[in-house]
Design an enzyme around this catalytic site. Structure first.
Site, PDB file in Angstrom:
ATOM      1  N   LYS A 225       0.856  -1.188   0.000  1.00  0.00           N
ATOM      2  CA  LYS A 225       0.000   0.000   0.000  1.00  0.00           C
ATOM      3  C   LYS A 225       0.889   1.234   0.000  1.00  0.00           C
ATOM      4  CE  LYS A 225      -3.951   1.997   2.556  1.00  0.00           C
ATOM      5  NZ  LYS A 225      -4.874   1.846   3.699  1.00  0.00           N
TER       6      LYS A 225
ATOM      7  N   SER B  82      -9.890   1.926   2.686  1.00  0.00           N
ATOM      8  CA  SER B  82      -8.983   2.669   1.844  1.00  0.00           C
ATOM      9  C   SER B  82      -7.925   1.816   1.148  1.00  0.00           C
ATOM     10  CB  SER B  82      -8.285   3.742   2.682  1.00  0.00           C
ATOM     11  OG  SER B  82      -7.447   3.134   3.666  1.00  0.00           O
TER      12      SER B  82
ATOM     13  N   SER C 193     -10.254  -0.411   6.908  1.00  0.00           N
ATOM     14  CA  SER C 193      -9.646  -0.315   5.576  1.00  0.00           C
ATOM     15  C   SER C 193      -8.907  -1.542   5.061  1.00  0.00           C
ATOM     16  CB  SER C 193      -8.704   0.875   5.511  1.00  0.00           C
ATOM     17  OG  SER C 193      -9.453   2.051   5.338  1.00  0.00           O
TER      18      SER C 193
HETATM   19  N1  GLN Z   1     -13.441   4.353   5.975  1.00  0.00           N
HETATM   20  C1  GLN Z   1     -12.902   4.809   7.210  1.00  0.00           C
HETATM   21  C2  GLN Z   1     -12.470   6.255   7.080  1.00  0.00           C
HETATM   22  O1  GLN Z   1     -12.698   6.806   6.059  1.00  0.00           O
HETATM   23  C3  GLN Z   1     -11.741   3.951   7.632  1.00  0.00           C
HETATM   24  C4  GLN Z   1     -10.524   4.211   6.841  1.00  0.00           C
HETATM   25  C5  GLN Z   1      -9.377   3.386   7.290  1.00  0.00           C
HETATM   26  O2  GLN Z   1      -9.536   2.360   7.949  1.00  0.00           O
HETATM   27  N2  GLN Z   1      -8.190   3.857   6.958  1.00  0.00           N
HETATM   28  O3  GLN Z   1     -11.907   6.837   7.953  1.00  0.00           O
END
Ligand code: GLN
Length: 482
Positions: A75, A150, A174
């Site tokens: 990532k 994400s 995410s």
């Molecule tokens: N979807 C959640 C957010 O937008 C979690 C994102 C994540 O786990 N990095 O914060």
């Protein structure tokens, strides 16, 4: 195609393939499929093949570890020396990292070549990969749909077999939510098990890195590489090294699975409800028993998270000011003008929204009303799990309320998007390990994810439950036609 980490490692050990050959195969697949999927921000075949040649030389000299030569994608939130490291943002669109994150160091030490850096929501803020400066990632099962976020690039890369495995990070879901939406297996470890050193910070008290792969067994092998104490991260836990694959073959007889009534309420319908129900039946056939548990404060987790995560983000992201590294606006009058223009131009709308919410809830007069209240809720939410784990060994539920949605479907309504993580966020607030594994498909042929939640440091047992389920099912072996 035999393409789990485990099977590729076996082929390498038997001398049936080389790391160079494997890496070339994956690079060719990336070249063919990435234009449609947009899973990678950066691919650098020369670098990958250098890593691969070094892995082959290491194996030839008799010094190979269990995964030496198996390539992996990372990532783009992980700093990797000499690689562009963007975090999905214009702000870091020119940032070539001068050092390696701890996670990257660990994979290098294991001899696993880097296949490239995967696309992600900007600064890991999002549930659909649509906030990336580099454009959305597309779901390999249906390219009109999102892969989740994400870690959507990592998820799409593994689901589309552009990489046998990838790293992800999970602040509120995410790793697990994109794993669910793309039909792969992903694990978020207990907070503190994997070092955050060199992992670009979003909300430091919640961020945790983990593996994304086809199977629970692969996740165990990858976590063996990633986990470990690192004094450069003040929240890294000093614990004895453990083998996360040690419980894979433990039978499920007597296992107590907790079913939180809050996860099986009105919000859970249709194909997801059915698939999760069938998975429960399968696990019962394997000898597990179920017990109803309560997580009475879990309905407050999204609200608490969207105070706490932005608060931490507003502080963490103050370092992106155009002074030391990253993007700087080309024209400005003075220092203040430079800061303002750099941040106005460098951050996208979702990141700005979080910074503004965070600055607001931390400001004098609102701190007690919002930030402090949210911290109290966080404690209550964590306490619910402590109570629940008195009655069960592992908690089970859905990973996400829906299967993959269409691109653009939720971008107009941030709250609607935030609700994608309704089943995953409480786990981050509590600091517990959680994972998602495939448990079926909906009527449109889109994958459905099953979530398992373990007690603190119970990764090995949780992975064992997932592995036993995967021995008895074949959802994880299905791949999209590409
Ligand atoms: N979807 C959640 C957010 O937008 C979690 C994102 C994540 O786990 N990095 O914060």
């Amino acid at each position: 195609m035999t393409d789990t980490i485990k099977s590729l490692a076996a082929l390498l050990a038997e001398g049936k393939t080389s790391s160079v050959e494997l890496s070339q195969d994956y690079l060719a697949r990336i070249e063919r499929l990435n234009p449609a999927l947009n899973a990678f921000v950066t691919v650098d075949a020369e670098k990958t093949l250098l890593d691969a040649a070094a892995a082959d030389a290491r194996r030839a000299s008799g010094n190979a570890g269990p995964l030496t030569g198996v390539p992996i994608a990372h990532k783009d939130i992980f700093c990797a020396e000499g690689w562009l490291t963007t975090c999905g943002s214009k702000m870091l669109s020119n940032f070539v990292s001068p050092y390696d994150a701890h996670v990257i160091e660990q994979f290098k030490a294991a001899g696993m070549p880097c296949l490239g850096k995967t696309n992600m929501d900007e600064f890991a803020m999002g549930s659909s990969n649509e906030t990336s400066y580099y454009g959305p990632v597309r779901n390999p099962w249906d390219t009109d749909r999102v892969p989740g976020g994400s870690s959507g690039g990592s998820a799409a890369a593994v689901a589309g077999r552009l990489a046998p495995a990838a790293t992800g990070t999970d602040t509120g879901g995410s790793i697990r939510q994109p794993a669910a939406l793309t039909g792969i297996t992903g694990l978020k470890p207990t907070y503190g098990v994997v070092s955050r050193y060199g992992m670009i910070a979003f909300a430091s008290s919640l961020d945790q890195a983990g593996p994304m792969a086809q199977t629970a067994e692969d996740c165990a092998l990858l976590l063996n590489v990633m986990a470990g104490f690192d004094p450069r991260d003040s929240t890294s836990l000093e614990r004895e090294k453990e083998d996360y694959a040690r419980d894979l073959n433990q039978p499920l007889a007597g296992l107590r699975i907790g079913l939180p009534r809050e996860f099986f309420g009105a919000g859970l319908t249709g194909d997801t409800a059915r698939a999760v129900e069938e998975a429960i039946n399968q696990l019962k056939k394997l000898g597990a028993q179920t017990v109803e548990v309560g997580l009475p404060n879990s309905n407050l987790s999204v609200a608490a998270y969207y105070v706490l995560a932005p608060a931490e983000a507003s502080s963490n992201l103050s370092r992106f000011d155009g002074v030391r590294y990253g993007y700087r606006t080309p024209e400005y009058r003075d220092l203040t003008d430079m800061y303002e223009k750099t941040r106005a131009e460098g951050f996208g709308p979702e990141v700005k929204r979080r910074i503004m919410i965070g600055a607001y809830v931390l400001s004098h007069g609102y701190y007690d009303a919002y930030y402090l209240q949210a911290q109290k809720l966080r404690r209550l939410i964590a306490q619910d799990f402590v109570e629940a784990f008195k009655q069960c060994d592992v908690i089970l539920g859905p990973t996400a309320p829906t299967t993959a949605f269409k691109l653009g479907e939720k971008t107009a309504d941030p709250v609607e998007m935030y609700l994608s993580d309704i089943y995953t966020i409480a786990v981050n607030l509590a600091g517990l390990p959680g994972m998602s594994l495939p448990c079926g498909f909906d009527a449109q042929g889109l994958p459905i994810g099953l979530q398992l939640i373990g007690d603190y440091f119970a990764e090995a047992r949780m992975l064992g439950v997932a592995h036993q389920y995967q021995l008895a099912s074949d959802w994880h072996t299905r791949a999209p036609a590409l």
